[in-house]
Design a protein around this motif. Structure first.
Motif, short mmCIF file in Angstrom:
data_model
loop_
_atom_site.label_atom_id
_atom_site.label_comp_id
_atom_site.label_asym_id
_atom_site.label_seq_id
_atom_site.Cartn_x
_atom_site.Cartn_y
_atom_site.Cartn_z
N ASP A 187 28.03 35.72 44.92
CA ASP A 187 28.57 35.01 43.83
C ASP A 187 28.25 35.51 42.55
O ASP A 187 28.90 35.73 41.42
CB ASP A 187 28.25 33.55 43.87
N LEU A 188 26.90 35.92 42.23
CA LEU A 188 26.18 35.98 41.10
C LEU A 188 26.81 37.74 40.81
O LEU A 188 27.08 37.89 39.47
CB LEU A 188 24.97 36.13 40.95
N ALA A 189 26.79 38.54 41.53
CA ALA A 189 27.19 39.89 41.47
C ALA A 189 28.63 39.97 40.93
O ALA A 189 29.18 40.40 39.90
CB ALA A 189 27.26 40.85 42.48
N LEU A 190 29.62 39.14 41.58
CA LEU A 190 31.05 39.01 41.26
C LEU A 190 31.41 38.38 39.85
O LEU A 190 31.88 38.70 39.10
CB LEU A 190 31.78 38.01 42.09
N HIS A 191 30.23 37.28 39.46
CA HIS A 191 30.42 36.60 38.23
C HIS A 191 30.07 37.68 36.98
O HIS A 191 30.70 37.66 35.99
CB HIS A 191 29.48 35.66 38.15
N ILE A 192 28.96 38.47 37.42
CA ILE A 192 28.59 39.29 36.22
C ILE A 192 29.62 40.50 36.02
O ILE A 192 30.01 40.77 34.80
CB ILE A 192 27.25 39.97 36.72
N ILE A 193 30.06 40.93 37.11
CA ILE A 193 31.38 41.96 36.98
C ILE A 193 32.51 41.39 36.13
O ILE A 193 33.14 42.01 35.24
CB ILE A 193 31.86 42.51 38.47
N SER A 198 35.44 42.97 33.89
CA SER A 198 36.62 42.25 34.15
C SER A 198 36.93 41.50 35.21
O SER A 198 36.29 41.89 36.22
CB SER A 198 37.74 43.38 33.98
N PRO A 199 37.76 40.25 35.19
CA PRO A 199 37.89 39.53 36.40
C PRO A 199 38.49 40.20 37.52
O PRO A 199 38.36 40.18 38.71
CB PRO A 199 38.66 38.41 35.99
N GLY A 200 39.51 41.31 37.13
CA GLY A 200 40.25 41.94 37.95
C GLY A 200 39.46 42.85 38.75
O GLY A 200 39.63 42.93 39.99
N GLU A 201 38.59 43.46 38.40
CA GLU A 201 37.45 44.36 38.78
C GLU A 201 36.62 43.68 39.70
O GLU A 201 36.29 44.02 41.06
CB GLU A 201 36.53 45.27 37.74
N ALA A 202 36.29 42.30 39.41
CA ALA A 202 35.56 41.48 40.27
C ALA A 202 36.22 41.20 41.66
O ALA A 202 35.77 41.01 42.59
CB ALA A 202 35.08 40.21 39.61
N LEU A 203 37.47 40.98 41.54
CA LEU A 203 38.24 40.53 42.58
C LEU A 203 38.43 41.92 43.65
O LEU A 203 38.47 41.95 44.75
CB LEU A 203 39.71 40.27 42.28
N ARG A 204 38.56 43.11 42.91
CA ARG A 204 38.76 44.30 43.73
C ARG A 204 37.29 44.62 44.31
O ARG A 204 37.32 45.07 45.59
CB ARG A 204 39.04 45.47 42.81
N ILE A 205 36.36 44.10 43.77
CA ILE A 205 34.87 44.55 44.46
C ILE A 205 34.80 43.55 45.65
O ILE A 205 34.23 43.90 46.70
CB ILE A 205 33.69 44.46 43.49
N ALA A 206 35.33 42.36 45.23
CA ALA A 206 34.97 41.24 46.46
C ALA A 206 35.93 41.76 47.78
O ALA A 206 35.52 41.50 48.94
CB ALA A 206 35.58 40.16 45.83
N LYS A 207 37.15 42.48 47.43
CA LYS A 207 38.03 42.76 48.57
C LYS A 207 37.35 43.95 49.38
O LYS A 207 37.24 44.07 50.37
CB LYS A 207 39.40 43.28 47.92
N VAL A 208 36.91 45.07 48.60
CA VAL A 208 36.06 46.16 49.30
C VAL A 208 34.95 45.94 49.81
O VAL A 208 34.80 46.44 51.09
CB VAL A 208 35.87 47.10 47.87
N TYR A 209 34.13 44.98 49.31
CA TYR A 209 32.84 44.39 50.09
C TYR A 209 33.18 43.41 51.05
O TYR A 209 32.22 43.06 51.71
CB TYR A 209 31.81 44.19 49.17
N LEU A 219 38.46 29.61 41.65
CA LEU A 219 39.39 29.11 40.76
C LEU A 219 39.50 29.62 39.39
O LEU A 219 40.64 29.74 38.89
CB LEU A 219 39.05 27.58 40.76
N PRO A 220 38.41 29.73 38.47
CA PRO A 220 38.65 30.19 37.32
C PRO A 220 39.44 31.67 36.93
O PRO A 220 39.85 32.10 36.06
CB PRO A 220 37.32 30.16 36.53
N PHE A 221 39.13 32.45 38.11
CA PHE A 221 39.68 33.80 38.14
C PHE A 221 41.08 34.01 38.46
O PHE A 221 41.80 34.86 38.57
CB PHE A 221 39.01 34.65 38.86
N THR A 222 41.75 32.68 39.08
CA THR A 222 42.94 32.84 39.91
C THR A 222 44.01 32.63 38.76
O THR A 222 44.08 31.70 37.92
CB THR A 222 43.19 31.91 40.89
N PRO A 223 44.96 33.77 38.64
CA PRO A 223 46.06 33.59 37.87
C PRO A 223 47.01 32.50 38.11
O PRO A 223 47.38 32.32 39.41
CB PRO A 223 46.97 34.94 37.86
#
Length: 352
Positions: A187-193, A198-209, A219-223
């Motif tokens: 969670d912390l890594a995704l928050h930092i990214i 950017s929030p979009g890059e955090a979502l991409r990293i979450a998907k890749v890993y 929730l705060p990152f969801t459009p």
């Protein structure tokens, strides 16, 4: 600062490592942050840019083994005093009654000095114990693994320990953030990214890993506004009109007039085509616009509320929290860009 793609600078990250450091958290954080901006892009054939440059900092530069005998080769020692914008204290192998009291006095003093110099500090799980030892958490809320709550009561009674949250902003400037359980570094890594990249890059990293982003953090990152694929031309026209006029008073009544069909029929067709009601869509448009204003301006929340169509600020705050999981002030602290090179940001207390 690195400029890997000819212009954008990589954010300089320092991660502290000592003998008790958990190797999985240490190298997991290094790996995920270093992948931001280039791993997904390489797989998708898109332009790459490294968002973060990560260095490991230890008491000295001599190689050592951290938890479970995992080798560590530090990039810097604390006496080198490397510069950076982010300092991370990862998970430690500590028993539920083991404090760090009296250990690493030079490191503890260095962490305090880096904070005074303006660095943003993040701790994961038991890394918060090291942060508590600095005294920087005194008087503030903080989180760690729930198993350490008795330790905090005994050794760090001035810290307001919270066992439930995944992430806690521990000071008014949002420059200290603590994360909860053993895999909270995800969670912390995704928050930092998201926050520094950017929030979009955090979502991409979450998907890749295949990282699980806990619901209250996601929730705060969801459009809130997504264009639906449907064949109802009347509803498409309504969506387009609302996208331009959602700020206006009486927007829905005006929409009914523009659509030139009975209100009940319009509401039924809109729900059937998009999956949500007209009023839900209007709220989503307004809150999404408010999110952008919180991200990019220092306008007071009351002004933002009125600008997107809500005269009742209490209603706006409650609605915003329901849709994003955060108050407007918390959202602003999460997504406002971190200023660099000594720039001073307007106090949050003036705008929330």
């Amino acid at each position: 600062m690195d400029k890997p793609d000819g212009g954008r600078e990589s954010v300089k990250v320092l991660i502290v490592a000592v003998e008790q450091t958990a190797g999985s958290a240490l190298y997991g954080m290094v790996d995920v942050l270093m992948a931001a901006g280039n791993l997904w892009q390489a797989m998708a054939g898109e332009p790459e840019h490294r968002m973060f440059h990560v260095d490991i900092v230890a008491l000295d530069r001599a190689p050592f083994r951290c938890g479970h005998g995992i080798p560590v080769i530090p990039d810097f020692s604390i006496t080198d005093n490397p510069g950076g914008e982010i300092l991370i204290l990862p998970e430690l192998w500590l028993g539920p009654d083991e404090s760090l009291h009296g250990q690493y006095p030079a490191l503890i003093a260095w962490i305090k000095r880096k904070f005074q110099e303006g660095i943003t500090i993040y701790s994961a799980c038991s890394g918060t114990v090291m942060l508590a030892e600095t005294g920087l958490l005194n008087g503030y809320e903080a989180t760690s693994h729930w198993g350490y709550q008795d330790l905090f009561r005994k050794y760090y009674p001035e810290v307001h320990f919270q066992a439930q949250p995944n992430l806690v902003f521990s000071d008014p400037s949002a420059r200290i953030v603590t994360a909860g359980g053993a895999t909270s570094w995800h969670d912390l890594a995704l928050h930092i990214i998201a926050r520094h990249g950017s929030p979009g890059e955090a979502l991409r990293i979450a998907k890749v890993y295949l990282l699980k982003w806990h619901e209250e953090s996601q929730l705060p990152f969801t459009p809130l506004v997504r264009r639906s694929l449907h064949g109802d031309s009347v509803v498409r026209h309504c969506e387009t009109w609302l996208a331009e006029h959602f700020r206006e008073n009486g927007a829905l009544q005006k929409l009914v007039e523009v659509s030139d069909i009975p209100e009940r029929s319009l509401k039924r067709r809109f729900k059937a085509a998009t999956g949500h009601t007209l009023i839900e869509h209007l709220h989503n448009l307004r809150v999404e616009e408010a999110k952008k204003m919180l991200e990019t301006t220092h306008s007071p929340v009351a002004e933002i509320s009125a600008a997107v169509g809500y005269e009742d600020i209490s209603f706006f705050r409650a609605l915003f929290r329901r849709l994003t999981g955060l108050t407007p002030g918390q959202y602003r602290r999460l997504f406002q860009p971190i200023l660099r090179d000594g720039e001073q940001k307007k106090s949050y207390e003036q705008v929330v």
